[in-house]
Design a protein around this motif. Sequence first.
Motif, PDB file in Angstrom:
ATOM      1  N   THR A   1      55.432  12.636 -15.850  1.00 50.92           N
ATOM      2  CA  THR A   1      55.860  12.666 -14.461  1.00 50.92           C
ATOM      3  C   THR A   1      56.547  11.343 -14.153  1.00 50.92           C
ATOM      4  O   THR A   1      56.045  10.288 -14.533  1.00 50.92           O
ATOM      5  N   CYS A   2      57.680  11.405 -13.474  1.00 50.88           N
ATOM      6  CA  CYS A   2      58.423  10.186 -13.154  1.00 50.88           C
ATOM      7  C   CYS A   2      58.418   9.945 -11.647  1.00 50.88           C
ATOM      8  O   CYS A   2      58.367  10.882 -10.851  1.00 50.88           O
ATOM      9  N   ARG A   3      58.455   8.648 -11.279  1.00 51.20           N
ATOM     10  CA  ARG A   3      58.471   8.244  -9.872  1.00 51.20           C
ATOM     11  C   ARG A   3      59.537   7.179  -9.694  1.00 51.20           C
ATOM     12  O   ARG A   3      59.684   6.285 -10.522  1.00 51.20           O
ATOM     13  N   THR A   4      60.275   7.287  -8.585  1.00 54.23           N
ATOM     14  CA  THR A   4      61.266   6.285  -8.225  1.00 54.23           C
ATOM     15  C   THR A   4      61.428   6.286  -6.713  1.00 54.23           C
ATOM     16  O   THR A   4      61.112   7.267  -6.051  1.00 54.23           O
TER      17      THR A   4
ATOM     18  N   THR B   1      61.169   8.783  -1.640  1.00 58.04           N
ATOM     19  CA  THR B   1      60.257   8.478  -2.734  1.00 58.04           C
ATOM     20  C   THR B   1      60.168   9.754  -3.556  1.00 58.04           C
ATOM     21  O   THR B   1      59.675  10.767  -3.079  1.00 58.04           O
TER      22      THR B   1
ATOM     23  N   ARG C   1      52.444   4.047 -18.784  1.00 64.48           N
ATOM     24  CA  ARG C   1      53.568   3.837 -17.856  1.00 64.48           C
ATOM     25  C   ARG C   1      54.795   3.391 -18.638  1.00 64.48           C
ATOM     26  O   ARG C   1      54.754   2.393 -19.331  1.00 64.48           O
TER      27      ARG C   1
ATOM     28  N   CYS D   1      57.948   6.378 -15.597  1.00 62.95           N
ATOM     29  CA  CYS D   1      57.314   7.659 -15.917  1.00 62.95           C
ATOM     30  C   CYS D   1      55.914   7.408 -16.454  1.00 62.95           C
ATOM     31  O   CYS D   1      55.665   6.393 -17.106  1.00 62.95           O
TER      32      CYS D   1
ATOM     33  N   VAL E   1      58.885  11.926  -6.697  1.00 58.89           N
ATOM     34  CA  VAL E   1      57.896  12.144  -7.751  1.00 58.89           C
ATOM     35  C   VAL E   1      58.245  13.491  -8.362  1.00 58.89           C
ATOM     36  O   VAL E   1      58.243  14.509  -7.669  1.00 58.89           O
ATOM     37  N   THR E   2      58.566  13.484  -9.644  1.00 50.07           N
ATOM     38  CA  THR E   2      59.050  14.704 -10.292  1.00 50.07           C
ATOM     39  C   THR E   2      57.916  15.650 -10.653  1.00 50.07           C
ATOM     40  O   THR E   2      56.762  15.240 -10.786  1.00 50.07           O
TER      41      THR E   2
ATOM     42  N   PRO F   1      62.918   3.698 -11.742  1.00 46.73           N
ATOM     43  CA  PRO F   1      62.130   4.808 -12.281  1.00 46.73           C
ATOM     44  C   PRO F   1      61.122   4.379 -13.354  1.00 46.73           C
ATOM     45  O   PRO F   1      61.453   3.645 -14.276  1.00 46.73           O
TER      46      PRO F   1
END
Length: 185
Positions: A53-56, A116, A180, A41, A118-119, A39
């Motif tokens: 916004t977070c991505r993992t 994938t 980031r 963000c 993405v919040t 993760p």
Amino acid sequence: MKNHLRPLMMLLAAIFIVFTTGLSAAQAASPHFKKGGEPVCTVSTSTGSASTTCRTVLTGLGNDDLLATVTTSGSAVYQCQNQGGNVAPGQNKVLVGPATAPTFISGDAIKNGNLTLVTEPSVLTAPATVTGAEAGCPNPNWTGVNPTLTITSIHLVIEQPVGTVIFDCSASSSTGLTGRVPLTC
């Protein structure tokens, strides 16, 4: 004698199928991050507001619904304005938040255990004004104005099924998180 063993063999075969099917499903739900998919963000800030916004990238998920919740907190520094409109720097950091943003993913959106994620953005906004005492102004007749907001903590919780935490990740810094931001789980 063969006719007597046939029902027993069918029963044993059925039990074996049920057991191995259950075992496969249990083994499939072993959530982890794909290589390079840990993760991260992204914090975007304007003067009095910040969006995170977070991505993992996850794999080994089951087919249940998933809930990811991003919670952000921060602090704002204000300028002090007197009744004559004169402005001077404030002295105190004023705590802001937390702001929480849930992201719900239906189990149908998870393909072969992969997702994938993405919040939704967690938007933290500082109040436009605070009391002179809160901002650290010279006296109570002043008002804290023109906030400059800094994100100081990000918390990401991922649940699958909803109610069962599979990842609890965070980052924090008293001097602020910008750009980031990798999270530690």
